[in-house]
Design a protein around this motif. Structure first.
Motif, mmCIF file in Angstrom:
data_model
loop_
_atom_site.group_PDB
_atom_site.id
_atom_site.type_symbol
_atom_site.label_atom_id
_atom_site.label_comp_id
_atom_site.label_asym_id
_atom_site.label_seq_id
_atom_site.Cartn_x
_atom_site.Cartn_y
_atom_site.Cartn_z
ATOM 1 N N LYS A 105 -7.284 -58.084 21.225
ATOM 2 C CA LYS A 105 -5.946 -57.433 21.177
ATOM 3 C C LYS A 105 -5.583 -56.702 22.479
ATOM 4 C CE LYS A 105 -5.492 -57.451 16.007
ATOM 5 N NZ LYS A 105 -4.442 -58.731 16.200
ATOM 6 N N ALA A 111 -4.876 -58.987 24.993
ATOM 7 C CA ALA A 111 -3.425 -59.668 24.701
ATOM 8 C C ALA A 111 -2.155 -58.341 25.065
ATOM 9 C CB ALA A 111 -3.316 -59.925 23.341
ATOM 10 N N PHE A 112 -2.798 -57.204 24.633
ATOM 11 C CA PHE A 112 -1.906 -56.272 25.131
ATOM 12 C C PHE A 112 -1.493 -56.089 26.814
ATOM 13 C CE2 PHE A 112 -0.530 -51.759 25.909
ATOM 14 C CZ PHE A 112 0.352 -51.579 25.291
ATOM 15 N N ALA A 128 6.691 -53.599 19.157
ATOM 16 C CA ALA A 128 5.810 -54.165 17.974
ATOM 17 C C ALA A 128 4.271 -54.375 18.568
ATOM 18 C CB ALA A 128 6.201 -55.328 17.495
ATOM 19 N N ALA A 129 4.225 -54.689 19.905
ATOM 20 C CA ALA A 129 2.935 -54.936 20.308
ATOM 21 C C ALA A 129 2.010 -53.697 20.156
ATOM 22 C CB ALA A 129 2.883 -55.481 21.712
ATOM 23 N N ALA A 158 2.840 -50.962 18.500
ATOM 24 C CA ALA A 158 2.368 -50.509 17.330
ATOM 25 C C ALA A 158 1.213 -51.234 16.617
ATOM 26 C CB ALA A 158 3.458 -50.615 16.420
ATOM 27 N N GLY A 159 1.083 -52.424 16.785
ATOM 28 C CA GLY A 159 0.068 -53.612 16.456
ATOM 29 C C GLY A 159 -1.264 -53.093 16.912
ATOM 30 N N ILE A 160 -1.408 -52.658 18.280
ATOM 31 C CA ILE A 160 -2.683 -52.497 18.838
ATOM 32 C C ILE A 160 -3.065 -51.194 18.475
ATOM 33 C CG2 ILE A 160 -1.748 -51.613 21.054
ATOM 34 C CD1 ILE A 160 -4.581 -53.428 21.734
ATOM 35 N N SER A 161 -2.096 -50.002 18.166
ATOM 36 C CA SER A 161 -2.392 -48.752 17.851
ATOM 37 C C SER A 161 -3.142 -48.964 16.244
ATOM 38 C CB SER A 161 -1.245 -47.834 17.566
ATOM 39 O OG SER A 161 -0.648 -47.708 18.886
#
Lengths: 96, 243
Positions: free
Chosen positions: B123, B126-127, B149-150, B152-155
């Protein structure tokens, strides 16, 4: 709907499953409130199994936040209460 | 979703949307640092688990030593000493046995932890890719909404790994404390263990007494293994002849 099982990862679930999950989730929460460890463990197991079988695991390189977060599979009632406390704190768990 | 909804707040307020584009590199650096910390964290948990494993093996070795000492005591016709040694041996085996299921569980947890860290690694990469794409191709305003969103997703993923590590660490520390206590118990077999209340200590000693049957059976087994050995008052014709 994206659901995270803590320590396990994210699952993409059809919204149609929401009602069914609500019932299982309510049973788990009731067991937490009652302090009934055996009932909680069983209810959590049923809830997580339904999430795992009902949805599709998100690929590792997908970056999206979850709509719902569920306890880790080996959580005890104490663990969940601790998580609730963390959740109700101002900063949550997100670093930075 | 009561439980799920309540836990969702665990990840706090998402701040991806108000991240200025200049902060993207800083966010990536932060996530990379968290990934490194997680790798080290998993390695620490593995090291700690192996240490407890060694302690359990050493308890088992001490138990084996007590058994051979008990055998020698029987050879020397010192049955009381042999019994005492076997009681201590039973205590050590009980301690070692009690730690084993926790060790197995922790090893399980480690496996999942390693998978989580691998997932986080994918991830973070990907980030980085998304960040570069967004920086190259979009205005700051567009980039905000695309990367939000990315971010927030990785956090969320980092926080989940952090939580899993914290749980594994707490479990390891608990086990370490018990293994250390079992070690001191092996050195001086008396008194209460540090985590025991007086009642629990009494209960454990009672259990050891109840293990007396097991100790008698062990004594019988050692006597059998020793061939001519016998208990007091059970002198056989060979012994009579030797006098």
């Amino acid at each position: 709907m994206i659901v995270r099982i803590l320590t396990e990862g994210q699952v993409d679930l059809p919204d149609a499953l929401l009602d069914e999950l609500n019932v299982l989730d309510a049973a788990a929460e009731q067991a937490v409130d009652a302090g009934d460890e055996a009932a909680f463990s069983a209810a959590l197991g049923r809830l997580l199994d339904r999430v795992r079988t009902g949805g599709r695991r998100l690929a590792d390189d997908v970056l999206v936040p979850s709509d719902l977060v569920l306890p880790p599979p080996d959580a005890t009632i104490d663990d969940v209460r601790h998580l609730f406390d963390t959740a109700s704190g101002a900063d949550g768990l997100v670093p930075g | 979703m009561s439980l799920g909804a309540r836990l969702s707040a665990i990840f706090g307020r998402r701040r991806g949307d108000d991240d200025p584009i200049a902060e993207l590199d800083a966010s990536y650096a932060q996530q990379s640092a968290l990934l490194q910390q997680s790798r080290r964290g998993v390695a620490d948990v593995v090291t700690a688990r192996k240490r407890v494993e060694l302690q359990v093996r050493s308890l088992e070795q001490k138990a084996a030593r007590l058994e051979s000492e008990a055998r020698e005591a029987l050879h020397a016709d010192r049955e009381d000493a042999a019994r005492e040694l076997l009681v201590r041996r039973a205590g050590l085996l009980q301690q070692a046995g009690a730690l084993q299921p926790d060790l197995d569980r922790l090893q399980d947890q480690e496996g999942r932890l390693q998978e989580s860290v691998q997932r986080l690694e994918v991830k973070v990469e990907a980030f980085r890719t998304q960040k570069e794409t967004v920086k190259a191709g979009y205005s700051a305003a567009e980039a905000h909404s695309r990367i939000g969103a990315a971010y927030a997703g990785i956090s969320e993923e980092s926080a989940d790994v952090g939580l899993a590590l914290e749980r594994a660490r707490a479990r390891t520390e608990q086990m370490q404390a018990r293994a250390d206590a079992a070690d001191s118990l092996a050195a001086a077999d008396s008194g209460a263990l540090p985590w025991e209340s007086a009642g629990e200590s009494a209960e454990r000693r009672l259990a050891a007494l109840q293990a007396g049957d097991g100790v008698e059976a062990e004594l019988a087994r050692l006597r059998g293994a020793g061939g001519r050995l016998r208990g007091p008052g059970a002198a056989g014709p060979d012994a009579e002849a030797a006098r």
